[in-house]
Design a protein around this motif. Structure first.
Motif, PDB file in Angstrom:
ATOM      1  N   PHE A   1       0.893  -1.240  -0.213  1.00 41.13           N
ATOM      2  CA  PHE A   1      -0.053   0.063  -0.010  1.00 41.13           C
ATOM      3  C   PHE A   1       0.978   1.485  -0.092  1.00 41.13           C
ATOM      4  O   PHE A   1       0.890   2.302  -0.800  1.00 41.13           O
ATOM      5  CB  PHE A   1      -1.061  -0.086   1.012  1.00 41.13           C
ATOM      6  CG  PHE A   1      -1.953   1.075   1.361  1.00 41.13           C
ATOM      7  CD1 PHE A   1      -3.067   1.239   0.463  1.00 41.13           C
ATOM      8  CD2 PHE A   1      -1.544   2.265   2.175  1.00 41.13           C
ATOM      9  CE1 PHE A   1      -3.802   2.384   0.644  1.00 41.13           C
ATOM     10  CE2 PHE A   1      -2.224   3.323   2.252  1.00 41.13           C
ATOM     11  CZ  PHE A   1      -3.483   3.255   1.241  1.00 41.13           C
ATOM     12  N   ILE A   2       1.875   1.234   0.806  1.00 34.43           N
ATOM     13  CA  ILE A   2       2.513   2.429   0.902  1.00 34.43           C
ATOM     14  C   ILE A   2       3.619   2.572  -0.273  1.00 34.43           C
ATOM     15  O   ILE A   2       3.517   3.944  -0.948  1.00 34.43           O
ATOM     16  CB  ILE A   2       3.711   2.387   2.131  1.00 34.43           C
ATOM     17  CG1 ILE A   2       3.111   2.327   3.351  1.00 34.43           C
ATOM     18  CG2 ILE A   2       4.692   3.444   1.995  1.00 34.43           C
ATOM     19  CD1 ILE A   2       3.787   2.062   4.750  1.00 34.43           C
ATOM     20  N   MET A   3       4.126   1.544  -0.961  1.00 35.75           N
ATOM     21  CA  MET A   3       4.822   1.941  -2.369  1.00 35.75           C
ATOM     22  C   MET A   3       3.830   2.123  -3.344  1.00 35.75           C
ATOM     23  O   MET A   3       4.406   2.996  -4.192  1.00 35.75           O
ATOM     24  CB  MET A   3       5.313   0.230  -2.592  1.00 35.75           C
ATOM     25  CG  MET A   3       6.311   0.505  -3.549  1.00 35.75           C
ATOM     26  SD  MET A   3       7.770   0.828  -2.992  1.00 35.75           S
ATOM     27  CE  MET A   3       7.964   2.736  -3.698  1.00 35.75           C
ATOM     28  N   LEU A   4       2.488   1.588  -3.226  1.00 37.55           N
ATOM     29  CA  LEU A   4       1.461   2.234  -4.227  1.00 37.55           C
ATOM     30  C   LEU A   4       1.481   3.610  -4.239  1.00 37.55           C
ATOM     31  O   LEU A   4       1.467   4.134  -5.514  1.00 37.55           O
ATOM     32  CB  LEU A   4       0.205   1.370  -4.154  1.00 37.55           C
ATOM     33  CG  LEU A   4      -0.942   1.926  -4.886  1.00 37.55           C
ATOM     34  CD1 LEU A   4      -0.629   1.448  -6.290  1.00 37.55           C
ATOM     35  CD2 LEU A   4      -2.226   1.181  -4.499  1.00 37.55           C
ATOM     36  N   LEU A   5       1.321   4.211  -3.103  1.00 36.21           N
ATOM     37  CA  LEU A   5       0.838   5.409  -3.024  1.00 36.21           C
ATOM     38  C   LEU A   5       2.247   6.407  -3.441  1.00 36.21           C
ATOM     39  O   LEU A   5       2.231   7.525  -4.049  1.00 36.21           O
ATOM     40  CB  LEU A   5       0.570   6.158  -1.614  1.00 36.21           C
ATOM     41  CG  LEU A   5      -1.053   5.338  -1.041  1.00 36.21           C
ATOM     42  CD1 LEU A   5      -1.263   6.028   0.101  1.00 36.21           C
ATOM     43  CD2 LEU A   5      -1.720   5.573  -2.042  1.00 36.21           C
ATOM     44  N   THR A   6       3.352   6.061  -2.846  1.00 41.37           N
ATOM     45  CA  THR A   6       4.470   6.757  -3.131  1.00 41.37           C
ATOM     46  C   THR A   6       5.088   6.712  -4.723  1.00 41.37           C
ATOM     47  O   THR A   6       5.489   7.585  -5.202  1.00 41.37           O
ATOM     48  CB  THR A   6       5.777   6.396  -2.323  1.00 41.37           C
ATOM     49  OG1 THR A   6       5.769   5.063  -2.350  1.00 41.37           O
ATOM     50  CG2 THR A   6       5.449   6.631  -0.796  1.00 41.37           C
ATOM     51  N   SER A   7       4.860   5.627  -5.281  1.00 42.73           N
ATOM     52  CA  SER A   7       5.180   5.372  -6.557  1.00 42.73           C
ATOM     53  C   SER A   7       4.320   6.016  -7.562  1.00 42.73           C
ATOM     54  O   SER A   7       4.650   6.601  -8.513  1.00 42.73           O
ATOM     55  CB  SER A   7       5.098   3.954  -7.057  1.00 42.73           C
ATOM     56  OG  SER A   7       3.866   3.366  -6.992  1.00 42.73           O
ATOM     57  N   CYS A   8       3.037   6.403  -7.055  1.00 42.50           N
ATOM     58  CA  CYS A   8       2.223   7.276  -7.839  1.00 42.50           C
ATOM     59  C   CYS A   8       2.751   8.600  -7.660  1.00 42.50           C
ATOM     60  O   CYS A   8       2.688   9.402  -8.902  1.00 42.50           O
ATOM     61  CB  CYS A   8       0.813   7.157  -7.112  1.00 42.50           C
ATOM     62  SG  CYS A   8      -0.508   8.106  -8.028  1.00 42.50           S
ATOM     63  N   ILE A   9       3.492   9.052  -6.912  1.00 41.37           N
ATOM     64  CA  ILE A   9       3.920  10.402  -6.593  1.00 41.37           C
ATOM     65  C   ILE A   9       5.116  10.425  -7.631  1.00 41.37           C
ATOM     66  O   ILE A   9       5.333  11.358  -8.453  1.00 41.37           O
ATOM     67  CB  ILE A   9       4.404  10.529  -5.255  1.00 41.37           C
ATOM     68  CG1 ILE A   9       3.163  10.800  -4.310  1.00 41.37           C
ATOM     69  CG2 ILE A   9       5.189  11.973  -5.328  1.00 41.37           C
ATOM     70  CD1 ILE A   9       3.459  10.688  -2.815  1.00 41.37           C
ATOM     71  N   PHE A  10       6.013   9.254  -7.525  1.00 43.42           N
ATOM     72  CA  PHE A  10       7.266   9.413  -8.454  1.00 43.42           C
ATOM     73  C   PHE A  10       6.492   9.224  -9.832  1.00 43.42           C
ATOM     74  O   PHE A  10       7.379  10.109 -10.605  1.00 43.42           O
ATOM     75  CB  PHE A  10       7.968   8.008  -8.246  1.00 43.42           C
ATOM     76  CG  PHE A  10       8.441   7.967  -6.668  1.00 43.42           C
ATOM     77  CD1 PHE A  10       8.658   8.964  -5.925  1.00 43.42           C
ATOM     78  CD2 PHE A  10       8.753   6.686  -6.092  1.00 43.42           C
ATOM     79  CE1 PHE A  10       9.073   8.910  -4.588  1.00 43.42           C
ATOM     80  CE2 PHE A  10       9.154   6.564  -4.953  1.00 43.42           C
ATOM     81  CZ  PHE A  10       9.162   7.703  -3.884  1.00 43.42           C
ATOM     82  N   GLY A  11       5.603   8.788 -10.188  1.00 42.18           N
ATOM     83  CA  GLY A  11       5.300   8.690 -11.560  1.00 42.18           C
ATOM     84  C   GLY A  11       4.631  10.018 -12.119  1.00 42.18           C
ATOM     85  O   GLY A  11       4.869  10.423 -13.070  1.00 42.18           O
ATOM     86  N   ALA A  12       4.110  10.653 -11.261  1.00 44.17           N
ATOM     87  CA  ALA A  12       3.293  12.001 -11.537  1.00 44.17           C
ATOM     88  C   ALA A  12       4.721  12.786 -11.774  1.00 44.17           C
ATOM     89  O   ALA A  12       4.581  13.730 -12.769  1.00 44.17           O
ATOM     90  CB  ALA A  12       2.552  12.790 -10.485  1.00 44.17           C
TER      91      ALA A  12
END
Length: 396
Positions: free
Chosen positions: A217-228
């Motif tokens: 869950f944590i990786m999902l949210l933070t990688s969404c940030i990295f992708g943006a």
């Protein structure tokens, strides 16, 4: 199987290959949005095109873990390098309309590459060296971010299509040459049968295992940030004239590189959930993205956000990956690690897909404000589950 050192000659060859592989990715991450926008593609379409890479990577991670167990890391690596080289050559001759399919093919190669590299690291290193090995590997994947974006901007401003095609050809040949001799095991240490049913059943482990579920869950949210950030930061800075794309990305990349090299032995490699470290990194991510949301108020101080975002990029992935390499059951480790890594890919894809429509409907500032909210949600989840993560490991 003979164990080795994370700084041995064989592992240096692995790191070199990883550098070349992800150097091509770093160039394309900046070049493709610029080329697509120039061809008239809107933000939503650019987000879809860039998101196809990580979406395909996400879907194939668990399958890659199974193939490594069945065929061995060395055979899988040889096949994926051929796919990688062919994809780069197709970029050299394709128009914008073909980019989405090539991004998907590139994502497939990346899924198998990263799983194969990390399987080799886990099988060839002692437990105490696993964190350092994963940190050095992820360092080699981030080094391209120092020079790749600068090359992409240079190709865009001065090189033209012929220079872009030539760069893709050289990168394809370099990756094939670097992959001719690698110290990867021919067979995996996990010798069990793999079936489609077993693959599908492994998804239920996300709900049953707190370490896997919370980390995912944590990786999902933070990688969404990295992708943006990866998808829209170049367009954002250019459209608002808020700063230099090359300087920002180089500074962010330098932060990642310095942190991963200097502190490579500090990545926890004892199977414990490092609550203070993870919470601090999530706060750094929130600060960095919020600074991006208000560039007019900061001026040249905007570049400080590159440092905060670089800290999160430097440590979150290797910290969570090393923790799970101890926390997950050995008999299903690669498949479950593939699921975790898929959360990174899904988040990165959503960073382009979902936020592309937000940017098109509202603004880039809104995109980065939403990123700040995601980092704070991840912080709250990590804070509420820290003690329970180590308690479950101790009980297992």
């Amino acid at each position: 199987m003979n164990r080795t050192s994370p700084a041995s000659a064989g592992f240096i060859r692995l790191y070199t290959l990883a550098f070349l592989f992800f150097f091509a990715n770093s160039v394309l991450t900046v070049a493709l949005p610029l080329r697509s926008a120039d061809a008239g593609l809107e933000q939503g379409g650019i987000g879809l095109m860039m998101g196809a890479y990580m979406l395909t990577c996400m879907l194939l991670r668990p399958l890659a873990g199974q193939w490594i167990g069945r065929f061995g890391p060395l055979a899988v690596m040889r096949g994926l390098l051929v796919v990688h080289a062919v994809t780069l050559l197709l970029y050299a001759v394709s128009g914008v309309e073909g980019y989405i399919w090539l991004r998907a093919l590139q994502g497939a190669a990346t899924a198998f590459f990263s799983m194969t590299m990390q399987a080799g690291i886990m099988e060839r290193l002692e437990d105490k060296d696993r964190g350092q090995g994963l940190s050095l590997y992820t360092l080699s994947t981030m080094l391209p971010s120092l020079v790749g974006p600068l090359l992409a901007v240079e190709l865009w401003e001065r090189g033209g299509s012929s220079a872009f095609g030539g760069a893709m050809l050289l990168l394809a040949l370099a990756a094939i040459a670097a992959g001719l001799s690698l110290p990867l095991p021919k067979a995996s240490a996990n010798q069990q049968s793999y079936t489609l049913r077993g693959l599908l059943e492994s998804f239920g482990e996300i709900g049953r295992s707190r370490p896997l579920g919370i980390s995912t869950f944590i990786m999902l949210l933070t990688s969404c940030i990295f992708g943006a950030i990866a998808t829209f930061l170049p367009l954002y800075l250019i459209s608002t004239n808020s700063g230099s794309v090359g300087i920002y990305l180089a500074l962010q990349g330098a932060t990642v590189v310095v942190c991963r090299f200097v502190f490579r032995k500090k990545i926890p490699s004892d199977g414990r959930w490092s609550a203070a470290l993870i919470l601090g990194l999530l706060l750094a991510s929130a600060v960095g993205t919020q600074m991006l949301a208000v560039p007019q108020m900061l001026g040249s101080l905007l570049y400080l956000s590159a440092v905060f975002n670089g800290l999160a990029l430097a440590f979150l992935y290797p910290t969570l990956t090393t923790y799970l390499s101890f926390a997950l059951p050995t008999q299903a480790r690669y498949t479950l690690m593939g699921l975790f890594m898929s959360s990174y890919d899904l988040g990165f894809a959503l960073g382009g897909l979902a936020f592309g429509w937000i940017a098109q409907t509202w603004s880039y500032s809104t995109v980065f404000t939403c990123c700040t909210l995601l980092a704070l949600i991840a912080f709250i989840v990590a804070a509420l589950n820290g003690k329970k993560m180590n308690a479950q490991i101790a009980a297992s």
